[in-house]
Motif scaffolding. Structure first.
Motif, PDB file in Angstrom:
ATOM      1  N   MET A   1       0.839  -1.173   0.000  1.00 26.94           N
ATOM      2  CA  MET A   1       0.000   0.000   0.000  1.00 26.94           C
ATOM      3  C   MET A   1       0.895   1.252   0.000  1.00 26.94           C
ATOM      4  SD  MET A   1      -2.731   1.247   2.848  1.00 26.94           S
ATOM      5  CE  MET A   1      -4.220   0.527   2.208  1.00 26.94           C
ATOM      6  N   ASP A   2       0.647   2.165  -0.919  1.00 28.97           N
ATOM      7  CA  ASP A   2       1.432   3.388  -1.045  1.00 28.97           C
ATOM      8  C   ASP A   2       0.852   4.468  -0.126  1.00 28.97           C
ATOM      9  OD1 ASP A   2       3.204   5.294  -1.873  1.00 28.97           O
ATOM     10  OD2 ASP A   2       2.136   5.750  -3.723  1.00 28.97           O
ATOM     11  N   LYS A   3       1.677   4.978   0.756  1.00 29.97           N
ATOM     12  CA  LYS A   3       1.253   5.999   1.721  1.00 29.97           C
ATOM     13  C   LYS A   3       1.788   7.382   1.361  1.00 29.97           C
ATOM     14  CE  LYS A   3      -0.558   3.190   4.897  1.00 29.97           C
ATOM     15  NZ  LYS A   3      -1.845   3.282   5.470  1.00 29.97           N
ATOM     16  N   THR A   4       2.153   7.580   0.103  1.00 28.89           N
ATOM     17  CA  THR A   4       2.779   8.833  -0.307  1.00 28.89           C
ATOM     18  C   THR A   4       1.910  10.036   0.021  1.00 28.89           C
ATOM     19  OG1 THR A   4       3.949   7.707  -2.077  1.00 28.89           O
ATOM     20  CG2 THR A   4       3.775  10.088  -2.257  1.00 28.89           C
ATOM     21  N   GLU A   5       0.648   9.970  -0.311  1.00 30.63           N
ATOM     22  CA  GLU A   5      -0.234  11.121  -0.068  1.00 30.63           C
ATOM     23  C   GLU A   5      -0.367  11.402   1.429  1.00 30.63           C
ATOM     24  OE1 GLU A   5      -4.720  12.675  -1.108  1.00 30.63           O
ATOM     25  OE2 GLU A   5      -3.797  11.167  -2.388  1.00 30.63           O
ATOM     26  N   GLU A   6      -0.491  10.351   2.228  1.00 32.01           N
ATOM     27  CA  GLU A   6      -0.595  10.542   3.672  1.00 32.01           C
ATOM     28  C   GLU A   6       0.678  11.170   4.239  1.00 32.01           C
ATOM     29  OE1 GLU A   6      -1.504   7.758   2.129  1.00 32.01           O
ATOM     30  OE2 GLU A   6      -3.574   7.371   2.723  1.00 32.01           O
TER      31      GLU A   6
ATOM     32  N   ASN B   1       2.817  13.007   2.561  1.00 26.78           N
ATOM     33  CA  ASN B   1       2.881  14.391   2.093  1.00 26.78           C
ATOM     34  C   ASN B   1       2.002  15.293   2.953  1.00 26.78           C
ATOM     35  OD1 ASN B   1       4.749  13.943   0.080  1.00 26.78           O
ATOM     36  ND2 ASN B   1       3.211  13.626  -1.505  1.00 26.78           N
ATOM     37  N   ASP B   2       0.808  14.808   3.315  1.00 24.85           N
ATOM     38  CA  ASP B   2      -0.076  15.580   4.194  1.00 24.85           C
ATOM     39  C   ASP B   2       0.583  15.784   5.558  1.00 24.85           C
ATOM     40  OD1 ASP B   2      -1.965  15.724   2.189  1.00 24.85           O
ATOM     41  OD2 ASP B   2      -3.228  14.124   3.024  1.00 24.85           O
TER      42      ASP B   2
ATOM     43  N   LEU C   1       3.526  19.415   9.307  1.00 23.48           N
ATOM     44  CA  LEU C   1       4.719  19.755  10.070  1.00 23.48           C
ATOM     45  C   LEU C   1       5.342  21.056   9.577  1.00 23.48           C
ATOM     46  CD1 LEU C   1       6.390  16.258  10.476  1.00 23.48           C
ATOM     47  CD2 LEU C   1       5.274  17.619  12.251  1.00 23.48           C
ATOM     48  N   TYR C   2       5.357  21.219   8.267  1.00 26.81           N
ATOM     49  CA  TYR C   2       5.902  22.442   7.673  1.00 26.81           C
ATOM     50  C   TYR C   2       5.095  23.655   8.136  1.00 26.81           C
ATOM     51  CZ  TYR C   2       6.959  25.944   4.131  1.00 26.81           C
ATOM     52  OH  TYR C   2       7.299  27.104   3.491  1.00 26.81           O
ATOM     53  N   LEU C   3       3.771  23.549   8.073  1.00 30.50           N
ATOM     54  CA  LEU C   3       2.916  24.664   8.480  1.00 30.50           C
ATOM     55  C   LEU C   3       3.085  24.978   9.967  1.00 30.50           C
ATOM     56  CD1 LEU C   3      -0.314  23.884   6.439  1.00 30.50           C
ATOM     57  CD2 LEU C   3       1.372  25.692   6.015  1.00 30.50           C
TER      58      LEU C   3
ATOM     59  N   TYR D   1      13.523  20.655   3.772  1.00 31.01           N
ATOM     60  CA  TYR D   1      12.827  20.354   5.025  1.00 31.01           C
ATOM     61  C   TYR D   1      12.084  19.036   4.899  1.00 31.01           C
ATOM     62  CZ  TYR D   1       9.901  21.397   9.119  1.00 31.01           C
ATOM     63  OH  TYR D   1       9.268  21.366  10.327  1.00 31.01           O
ATOM     64  N   GLN D   2      11.325  18.888   3.831  1.00 32.16           N
ATOM     65  CA  GLN D   2      10.563  17.657   3.632  1.00 32.16           C
ATOM     66  C   GLN D   2      11.488  16.468   3.399  1.00 32.16           C
ATOM     67  OE1 GLN D   2       7.649  18.508   0.567  1.00 32.16           O
ATOM     68  NE2 GLN D   2       6.166  19.133   2.098  1.00 32.16           N
ATOM     69  N   GLN D   3      12.554  16.669   2.654  1.00 35.50           N
ATOM     70  CA  GLN D   3      13.486  15.573   2.400  1.00 35.50           C
ATOM     71  C   GLN D   3      14.116  15.108   3.705  1.00 35.50           C
ATOM     72  OE1 GLN D   3      13.912  13.942  -0.573  1.00 35.50           O
ATOM     73  NE2 GLN D   3      14.965  12.500   0.750  1.00 35.50           N
ATOM     74  N   GLY D   4      14.386  16.034   4.604  1.00 40.79           N
ATOM     75  CA  GLY D   4      14.929  15.655   5.904  1.00 40.79           C
ATOM     76  C   GLY D   4      13.983  14.742   6.662  1.00 40.79           C
ATOM     77  N   PHE D   5      12.688  15.036   6.598  1.00 41.96           N
ATOM     78  CA  PHE D   5      11.717  14.165   7.254  1.00 41.96           C
ATOM     79  C   PHE D   5      11.628  12.807   6.567  1.00 41.96           C
ATOM     80  CE2 PHE D   5      10.017  17.902   9.433  1.00 41.96           C
ATOM     81  CZ  PHE D   5       9.878  17.374  10.710  1.00 41.96           C
ATOM     82  N   VAL D   6      11.660  12.815   5.263  1.00 39.34           N
ATOM     83  CA  VAL D   6      11.621  11.547   4.533  1.00 39.34           C
ATOM     84  C   VAL D   6      12.827  10.700   4.909  1.00 39.34           C
ATOM     85  CG1 VAL D   6      11.797  10.525   2.224  1.00 39.34           C
ATOM     86  CG2 VAL D   6      10.234  12.434   2.614  1.00 39.34           C
ATOM     87  N   ASP D   7      13.996  11.322   4.968  1.00 39.10           N
ATOM     88  CA  ASP D   7      15.207  10.593   5.345  1.00 39.10           C
ATOM     89  C   ASP D   7      15.103  10.054   6.772  1.00 39.10           C
ATOM     90  OD1 ASP D   7      16.226  11.159   2.855  1.00 39.10           O
ATOM     91  OD2 ASP D   7      17.509  12.802   3.545  1.00 39.10           O
ATOM     92  N   CYS D   8      14.550  10.844   7.688  1.00 40.08           N
ATOM     93  CA  CYS D   8      14.376  10.377   9.070  1.00 40.08           C
ATOM     94  C   CYS D   8      13.432   9.187   9.133  1.00 40.08           C
ATOM     95  CB  CYS D   8      13.846  11.507   9.949  1.00 40.08           C
ATOM     96  SG  CYS D   8      15.080  12.754  10.329  1.00 40.08           S
ATOM     97  N   ILE D   9      12.339   9.245   8.394  1.00 37.08           N
ATOM     98  CA  ILE D   9      11.382   8.134   8.383  1.00 37.08           C
ATOM     99  C   ILE D   9      12.051   6.881   7.804  1.00 37.08           C
ATOM    100  CG2 ILE D   9       9.194   7.294   7.432  1.00 37.08           C
ATOM    101  CD1 ILE D   9       8.937   9.467   9.632  1.00 37.08           C
TER     102      ILE D   9
END
Length: 91
Positions: free
Chosen positions: A1-6, A8-9, A14-16, A73-81
């Motif tokens: 199951m792809d969770k990409t949209e979740e 991203n939300d 987190l960004y906001l 910023y988002q890439q940092g979170f992706v890398d952490c996950i």
């Protein structure tokens, strides 16, 4: 199951949240004051016919910097996950 949209939300939220926190900081107040000073300088130094070109260039530079900051910023979170998944913390 792809969770990409979740994800991203989640990252958008987190960004906001981070931006809201930043906007309440002294650094943000300093940047607003600095922006007012630059605007005043532009109005007092530039010839009126040059202002639109300068404003457009400034806007493009700012948009580029904002895009880069958001991406990093988002890439940092992706890398952490990804790191947490490799440690088995996330399934």
């Amino acid at each position: 199951m792809d969770k990409t949209e979740e994800w991203n939300d989640f990252l958008d939220a987190l960004y906001l949240r981070a931006m809201k926190s930043f906007e309440a900081s002294k650094l943000f107040e300093y940047q607003i004051e600095s922006q007012k000073q630059r605007k005043s300088l532009m109005e007092n130094v530039l010839v009126p016919s040059d202002r639109p070109v300068f404003e457009e260039m400034s806007l493009e530079i700012w948009e580029d910097a904002e895009y880069r900051m958001r991406f990093l910023y988002q890439q940092g979170f992706v890398d952490c996950i990804r790191f947490l998944k490799s440690l088995g913390i996330f399934a």
